[in-house]
Design a protein around this motif. Sequence first.
Motif, PDB file in Angstrom:
ATOM      1  N   ASP A   1       0.793  -1.218   0.000  1.00  0.00           N
ATOM      2  CA  ASP A   1       0.000   0.000   0.000  1.00  0.00           C
ATOM      3  C   ASP A   1       0.828   1.272   0.000  1.00  0.00           C
ATOM      4  N   GLU A   2       2.030   1.219   0.552  1.00  0.00           N
ATOM      5  CA  GLU A   2       2.816   2.442   0.727  1.00  0.00           C
ATOM      6  C   GLU A   2       4.282   2.169   0.386  1.00  0.00           C
ATOM      7  N   TYR A   3       4.714   2.712  -0.720  1.00  0.00           N
ATOM      8  CA  TYR A   3       6.055   2.442  -1.254  1.00  0.00           C
ATOM      9  C   TYR A   3       6.894   3.713  -1.226  1.00  0.00           C
ATOM     10  N   VAL A   4       8.115   3.598  -0.702  1.00  0.00           N
ATOM     11  CA  VAL A   4       9.070   4.704  -0.679  1.00  0.00           C
ATOM     12  C   VAL A   4      10.350   4.261  -1.372  1.00  0.00           C
ATOM     13  N   ALA A   5      10.819   5.074  -2.305  1.00  0.00           N
ATOM     14  CA  ALA A   5      12.078   4.800  -3.011  1.00  0.00           C
ATOM     15  C   ALA A   5      13.147   5.750  -2.493  1.00  0.00           C
ATOM     16  N   LEU A   6      14.292   5.204  -2.125  1.00  0.00           N
ATOM     17  CA  LEU A   6      15.423   5.968  -1.615  1.00  0.00           C
ATOM     18  C   LEU A   6      16.625   5.707  -2.513  1.00  0.00           C
ATOM     19  N   GLY A   7      17.488   6.710  -2.692  1.00  0.00           N
ATOM     20  CA  GLY A   7      18.690   6.405  -3.455  1.00  0.00           C
ATOM     21  C   GLY A   7      19.342   7.586  -4.129  1.00  0.00           C
ATOM     22  N   ASP A   8      20.378   7.247  -4.908  1.00  0.00           N
ATOM     23  CA  ASP A   8      21.202   8.232  -5.587  1.00  0.00           C
ATOM     24  C   ASP A   8      20.784   8.365  -7.051  1.00  0.00           C
ATOM     25  N   SER A   9      21.698   8.884  -7.871  1.00  0.00           N
ATOM     26  CA  SER A   9      21.356   9.173  -9.272  1.00  0.00           C
ATOM     27  C   SER A   9      21.036   7.929 -10.087  1.00  0.00           C
ATOM     28  N   TRP A  10      21.572   6.782  -9.683  1.00  0.00           N
ATOM     29  CA  TRP A  10      21.286   5.561 -10.436  1.00  0.00           C
ATOM     30  C   TRP A  10      19.913   5.009 -10.105  1.00  0.00           C
ATOM     31  N   SER A  11      19.332   5.446  -9.012  1.00  0.00           N
ATOM     32  CA  SER A  11      17.943   5.108  -8.716  1.00  0.00           C
ATOM     33  C   SER A  11      17.008   6.183  -9.251  1.00  0.00           C
ATOM     34  N   ALA A  12      17.469   7.442  -9.207  1.00  0.00           N
ATOM     35  CA  ALA A  12      16.693   8.512  -9.826  1.00  0.00           C
ATOM     36  C   ALA A  12      16.712   8.377 -11.339  1.00  0.00           C
ATOM     37  N   ASP A  13      17.705   7.627 -11.863  1.00  0.00           N
ATOM     38  CA  ASP A  13      17.918   7.506 -13.313  1.00  0.00           C
ATOM     39  C   ASP A  13      17.949   8.897 -13.933  1.00  0.00           C
ATOM     40  N   VAL A  14      18.870   9.703 -13.405  1.00  0.00           N
ATOM     41  CA  VAL A  14      18.918  11.128 -13.728  1.00  0.00           C
ATOM     42  C   VAL A  14      18.930  11.404 -15.225  1.00  0.00           C
ATOM     43  N   VAL A  15      18.227  12.469 -15.590  1.00  0.00           N
ATOM     44  CA  VAL A  15      18.078  12.841 -16.992  1.00  0.00           C
ATOM     45  C   VAL A  15      18.020  14.358 -17.095  1.00  0.00           C
ATOM     46  N   ILE A  16      18.472  14.879 -18.207  1.00  0.00           N
ATOM     47  CA  ILE A  16      18.343  16.306 -18.480  1.00  0.00           C
ATOM     48  C   ILE A  16      16.988  16.577 -19.110  1.00  0.00           C
ATOM     49  N   ALA A  17      16.671  15.805 -20.136  1.00  0.00           N
ATOM     50  CA  ALA A  17      15.379  15.908 -20.807  1.00  0.00           C
ATOM     51  C   ALA A  17      15.170  14.649 -21.624  1.00  0.00           C
ATOM     52  N   ASP A  18      13.906  14.243 -21.720  1.00  0.00           N
ATOM     53  CA  ASP A  18      13.577  13.083 -22.552  1.00  0.00           C
ATOM     54  C   ASP A  18      12.198  13.291 -23.152  1.00  0.00           C
ATOM     55  N   ALA A  19      11.588  12.218 -23.627  1.00  0.00           N
ATOM     56  CA  ALA A  19      10.297  12.346 -24.292  1.00  0.00           C
ATOM     57  C   ALA A  19       9.217  12.900 -23.375  1.00  0.00           C
ATOM     58  N   ASN A  20       9.454  12.824 -22.070  1.00  0.00           N
ATOM     59  CA  ASN A  20       8.484  13.345 -21.110  1.00  0.00           C
ATOM     60  C   ASN A  20       8.783  14.775 -20.692  1.00  0.00           C
ATOM     61  N   GLY A  21       9.861  15.341 -21.211  1.00  0.00           N
ATOM     62  CA  GLY A  21      10.225  16.708 -20.864  1.00  0.00           C
ATOM     63  C   GLY A  21      11.400  16.759 -19.913  1.00  0.00           C
ATOM     64  N   THR A  22      11.403  17.773 -19.082  1.00  0.00           N
ATOM     65  CA  THR A  22      12.480  17.961 -18.110  1.00  0.00           C
ATOM     66  C   THR A  22      12.267  17.035 -16.924  1.00  0.00           C
ATOM     67  N   PRO A  23      13.223  16.950 -15.993  1.00  0.00           N
ATOM     68  CA  PRO A  23      13.101  16.020 -14.868  1.00  0.00           C
ATOM     69  C   PRO A  23      11.789  16.169 -14.095  1.00  0.00           C
ATOM     70  N   ASP A  24      11.330  15.063 -13.562  1.00  0.00           N
ATOM     71  CA  ASP A  24      10.075  15.006 -12.818  1.00  0.00           C
ATOM     72  C   ASP A  24      10.217  15.727 -11.476  1.00  0.00           C
ATOM     73  N   THR A  25       9.313  16.632 -11.184  1.00  0.00           N
ATOM     74  CA  THR A  25       9.342  17.352  -9.908  1.00  0.00           C
ATOM     75  C   THR A  25       8.172  16.967  -9.007  1.00  0.00           C
ATOM     76  N   THR A  26       7.529  15.863  -9.299  1.00  0.00           N
ATOM     77  CA  THR A  26       6.411  15.409  -8.477  1.00  0.00           C
ATOM     78  C   THR A  26       6.851  15.115  -7.049  1.00  0.00           C
ATOM     79  N   HIS A  27       8.036  14.530  -6.902  1.00  0.00           N
ATOM     80  CA  HIS A  27       8.481  14.068  -5.594  1.00  0.00           C
ATOM     81  C   HIS A  27       9.734  14.765  -5.081  1.00  0.00           C
ATOM     82  N   ALA A  28      10.473  15.436  -5.951  1.00  0.00           N
ATOM     83  CA  ALA A  28      11.759  16.018  -5.567  1.00  0.00           C
ATOM     84  C   ALA A  28      12.062  17.215  -6.457  1.00  0.00           C
TER      85      ALA A  28
END
Length: 317
Positions: free
Chosen positions: A36-63
């Motif tokens: 029911d309740e999932y939390v993801a913790l981690g560094d850039s390899w978990s964030a799968d860091v990106v500058i921009a992709d087909a979805n636009g700029t990085p996601d700011t929903t959570h961070a």
Amino acid sequence: MRARNLTTVAVAVSALAVPFLAGSNAAAAPADGIYDEYVALGDSWSADVVIADANGTPDTTHAPVGCGQSHTNYPKLLAAELGITNFRDATCGGAETDDFYAPQSVEPGGTNPAQFDRLTPTTDLVTVGIGGNDAGIAGAAMDCFGVFPDNETAPPGTAPEQVPNGGCKDRYAPEGGEDQLARQILEAEPKVVAALQEIHRRSPDARVLIIDYFAAVPEHACYPTVPISEEDMVYLHATMLRLNAMVQRAAVAGGAEFVDSYTPTIGHDICQAPNVRYAEVFGPSVNGPAVGVPAHPNSAGAAAQFRAVLAQFHAGG
């Protein structure tokens, strides 16, 4: 791993990159889940860091945008697959275990709150990807990339041939001296163990999975595809194996399930063809159109991490 500086520069130019990207990535169909309740913790390899992709700029929903979170990083893919709507993604480029306990300053975007703040007593699923920055691996890897003019082989009147300059292994593991990165990996281990134990303290009923770093670094060099010498690539490969072994030991000591993302990604390293590799040497990616952060997962790499976590999720279910 650490991508704080790279992400800061990258996001600043993302507005130029977005118009060239098109399309969208469909989310996986939700499955009947038991969490029911999932939390993801981690560094850039978990964030799968990106500058921009087909979805636009990085996601700011959570961070903050400076964390560089991809819209399709493996935590988001997992949450969608399991149908978990009570989901918090704390992952952030540049994160170390210290950033689990205290806010992390990122630019642009200000501050990512302490990642542990997303945990609650009712959190029942946690994924973790951490350790590389504590051990200083990302900075060392970037030091290994480099070229210098080889004037002896340059034809008269032309620009010198660019060849790998080497010396990275000699800097971090000199002949007859201490291997600095090996020592730093050992020093990072108790920090990772303590972090896993703290997760259990804060969320005692949570299932905790820790993922290693996938097979981005090959056993041998491939100049000019990657500007690194044979000796240095062999050294980096061995260092990544040490890092993953540490993560696996920490999983046992910290009471977490170990997720092997390395084995299923062999053959998709940075030396492979653009449509095969799961990480990029430089920013542009065709394996999922994007402008990514150098030496970090592309969208195919994120999907491979997701598959590895999902496989463990079902295996240990």
